[in-house]
Design a protein around this motif. Structure first.
Motif, PDB file in Angstrom:
ATOM      1  N   THR A 208      -8.743   4.719  19.636  1.00  0.00           N
ATOM      2  CA  THR A 208      -9.718   4.086  20.524  1.00  0.00           C
ATOM      3  C   THR A 208     -10.474   5.090  21.370  1.00  0.00           C
ATOM      4  O   THR A 208     -11.369   4.722  22.121  1.00  0.00           O
ATOM      5  N   GLY A 209     -10.110   6.366  21.255  1.00  0.00           N
ATOM      6  CA  GLY A 209     -10.864   7.381  21.974  1.00  0.00           C
ATOM      7  C   GLY A 209     -10.005   8.181  22.921  1.00  0.00           C
ATOM      8  O   GLY A 209      -8.872   7.810  23.237  1.00  0.00           O
ATOM      9  N   ILE A 210     -10.549   9.290  23.368  1.00  0.00           N
ATOM     10  CA  ILE A 210      -9.866  10.168  24.298  1.00  0.00           C
ATOM     11  C   ILE A 210     -10.819  10.555  25.419  1.00  0.00           C
ATOM     12  O   ILE A 210     -12.039  10.368  25.307  1.00  0.00           O
ATOM     13  N   ASP A 211     -10.256  11.077  26.462  1.00  0.00           N
ATOM     14  CA  ASP A 211     -11.055  11.616  27.549  1.00  0.00           C
ATOM     15  C   ASP A 211     -11.246  13.108  27.296  1.00  0.00           C
ATOM     16  O   ASP A 211     -10.357  13.910  27.563  1.00  0.00           O
ATOM     17  N   ALA A 212     -12.397  13.468  26.738  1.00  0.00           N
ATOM     18  CA  ALA A 212     -12.644  14.862  26.368  1.00  0.00           C
ATOM     19  C   ALA A 212     -12.736  15.791  27.575  1.00  0.00           C
ATOM     20  O   ALA A 212     -12.705  17.014  27.423  1.00  0.00           O
ATOM     21  N   THR A 213     -12.858  15.205  28.782  1.00  0.00           N
ATOM     22  CA  THR A 213     -12.920  16.035  29.993  1.00  0.00           C
ATOM     23  C   THR A 213     -11.540  16.306  30.581  1.00  0.00           C
ATOM     24  O   THR A 213     -11.434  17.010  31.577  1.00  0.00           O
ATOM     25  N   HIS A 214     -10.510  15.728  29.960  1.00  0.00           N
ATOM     26  CA  HIS A 214      -9.147  15.940  30.460  1.00  0.00           C
ATOM     27  C   HIS A 214      -8.809  17.428  30.398  1.00  0.00           C
ATOM     28  O   HIS A 214      -9.147  18.112  29.424  1.00  0.00           O
ATOM     29  N   PRO A 215      -8.137  17.970  31.443  1.00  0.00           N
ATOM     30  CA  PRO A 215      -7.854  19.411  31.472  1.00  0.00           C
ATOM     31  C   PRO A 215      -7.107  19.934  30.251  1.00  0.00           C
ATOM     32  O   PRO A 215      -7.296  21.080  29.844  1.00  0.00           O
ATOM     33  N   ASP A 216      -6.261  19.110  29.651  1.00  0.00           N
ATOM     34  CA  ASP A 216      -5.507  19.563  28.488  1.00  0.00           C
ATOM     35  C   ASP A 216      -6.339  19.550  27.204  1.00  0.00           C
ATOM     36  O   ASP A 216      -5.907  20.091  26.181  1.00  0.00           O
ATOM     37  N   LEU A 217      -7.527  18.909  27.228  1.00  0.00           N
ATOM     38  CA  LEU A 217      -8.334  18.779  26.020  1.00  0.00           C
ATOM     39  C   LEU A 217      -9.676  19.496  26.104  1.00  0.00           C
ATOM     40  O   LEU A 217     -10.293  19.766  25.079  1.00  0.00           O
ATOM     41  N   ARG A 218     -10.124  19.794  27.308  1.00  0.00           N
ATOM     42  CA  ARG A 218     -11.444  20.400  27.478  1.00  0.00           C
ATOM     43  C   ARG A 218     -11.555  21.698  26.682  1.00  0.00           C
ATOM     44  O   ARG A 218     -10.703  22.573  26.765  1.00  0.00           O
ATOM     45  N   ARG A 219     -12.588  21.788  25.879  1.00  0.00           N
ATOM     46  CA  ARG A 219     -12.894  22.959  25.047  1.00  0.00           C
ATOM     47  C   ARG A 219     -11.829  23.225  23.980  1.00  0.00           C
ATOM     48  O   ARG A 219     -11.748  24.315  23.435  1.00  0.00           O
ATOM     49  N   ARG A 220     -11.029  22.208  23.655  1.00  0.00           N
ATOM     50  CA  ARG A 220      -9.995  22.392  22.634  1.00  0.00           C
ATOM     51  C   ARG A 220     -10.162  21.438  21.453  1.00  0.00           C
ATOM     52  O   ARG A 220      -9.355  21.459  20.524  1.00  0.00           O
ATOM     53  N   ILE A 221     -11.176  20.577  21.484  1.00  0.00           N
ATOM     54  CA  ILE A 221     -11.391  19.623  20.396  1.00  0.00           C
ATOM     55  C   ILE A 221     -12.253  20.294  19.334  1.00  0.00           C
ATOM     56  O   ILE A 221     -13.409  20.653  19.585  1.00  0.00           O
ATOM     57  N   THR A 228     -18.396   3.903  15.672  1.00  0.00           N
ATOM     58  CA  THR A 228     -18.882   2.679  16.307  1.00  0.00           C
ATOM     59  C   THR A 228     -20.401   2.645  16.389  1.00  0.00           C
ATOM     60  O   THR A 228     -21.006   1.576  16.543  1.00  0.00           O
ATOM     61  N   GLY A 229     -21.050   3.813  16.348  1.00  0.00           N
ATOM     62  CA  GLY A 229     -22.484   3.867  16.510  1.00  0.00           C
ATOM     63  C   GLY A 229     -22.943   3.707  17.939  1.00  0.00           C
ATOM     64  O   GLY A 229     -24.137   3.637  18.232  1.00  0.00           O
ATOM     65  N   GLU A 230     -21.975   3.642  18.858  1.00  0.00           N
ATOM     66  CA  GLU A 230     -22.306   3.445  20.264  1.00  0.00           C
ATOM     67  C   GLU A 230     -22.188   4.739  21.071  1.00  0.00           C
ATOM     68  O   GLU A 230     -22.461   4.730  22.268  1.00  0.00           O
ATOM     69  N   GLY A 231     -21.732   5.787  20.422  1.00  0.00           N
ATOM     70  CA  GLY A 231     -21.588   7.040  21.131  1.00  0.00           C
ATOM     71  C   GLY A 231     -20.442   7.065  22.118  1.00  0.00           C
ATOM     72  O   GLY A 231     -20.397   7.897  23.012  1.00  0.00           O
ATOM     73  N   GLY A 232     -19.462   6.151  21.959  1.00  0.00           N
ATOM     74  CA  GLY A 232     -18.334   6.105  22.893  1.00  0.00           C
ATOM     75  C   GLY A 232     -17.172   6.896  22.412  1.00  0.00           C
ATOM     76  O   GLY A 232     -17.185   7.526  21.388  1.00  0.00           O
TER      77      GLY A 232
END
Length: 232
Positions: A208-221, A228-232
């Motif tokens: 269902t998605g992730i928070d790409a701004t989370h400190p553990d994920l930022r710049r690691r994806i 979905t075509g909604e950009g979410g």
């Protein structure tokens, strides 16, 4: 169930809150059953002390080899069931104050979890950001993951005792999820008995998605795809 074993070198186990019933065996540091029994392995603690464990029927019996320069340290042990705690005297205060993870001293669990000296040559820790040691930053908890070589851990413990960085010291442990409650709750065992095993059924796994701004994920994806075509 294994009976509790207590080994105390002149001090009460109650100092750090591990009760010892009347059935416990108490002796000096070297009075730990000698040879024999079934050898379960040895593990080096975060303090640099090495603990060997043998099983005698329903008892777990530890033998402690103090780390370099730690011959003066006293040890208290207590255990019940599959648990066996071996705690050096210079860690009692930290346990009582809640700044040391009790799992760091449960030698039976450490051996079962693959932290024994025959399985790995370092002690994995999660430390406050201001504690000594260089490791991987864990922004979500304001700390860092550090793997201390077991040959260096006694010296590291001394440094850590002087500066814990204002937070708790954790074992960087593994969690093993269990489905023993959730699977029966949804009636899966009954479905299996009726022949509904999932064989031949196509399955799609969606996130269902992730928070790409989370400190553990930022710049690691490395890559992602939005269906979905909604950009979410």
């Amino acid at each position: 169930m294994r009976r509790l074993l207590g080994v105390v070198a002149g001090l009460s186990v109650a100092v750090f809150g591990l009760g010892v019933p009347a059935a416990a065996e108490v002796g000096g540091q070297g009075d730990v059953g000698g040879s024999g029994g079934r050898y379960l392995g040895a593990v080096t603690l975060v303090t640099g002390d090495r603990v060997s464990v043998r099983e005698f029927g329903d008892r777990l019996v530890p033998a402690v080899d103090p780390g370099p320069g730690r011959e003066h340290v006293q040890f208290a042990t207590a255990g019940v069931g599959d648990r066996l705690d071996v705690v050096p005297s210079d860690a009692w205060g930290g346990l009582r104050e809640g700044v040391l993870d009790p799992r760091l001293f449960d030698v039976a669990a450490l051996l079962r979890g693959g932290y024994g000296d025959g399985d790995r040559d370092d002690v994995p820790l999660i430390l406050p950001a201001g504690a000594p040691g260089v490791g991987v930053a864990l922004g979500a908890v304001g700390g860092k993951a550090v793997a201390v070589p077991k040959g260096d851990v006694a010296g590291f413990w001394e440094e850590l005792a002087r500066n814990r960085g204002g937070g708790r010291v954790w074992l960087d442990g593994m969690r093993r999820p269990s489905l023993d409650v959730s699977v029966p709750q949804i009636g899966a065992p009954a479905a299996w008995k009726s022949g509904w095993t999932g064989k031949g059924v196509q399955v799609a796994v969606l996130d269902t998605g992730i928070d790409a701004t989370h400190p553990d994920l930022r710049r690691r994806i490395a890559a992602s795809k939005d269906f979905t075509g909604e950009g979410g």
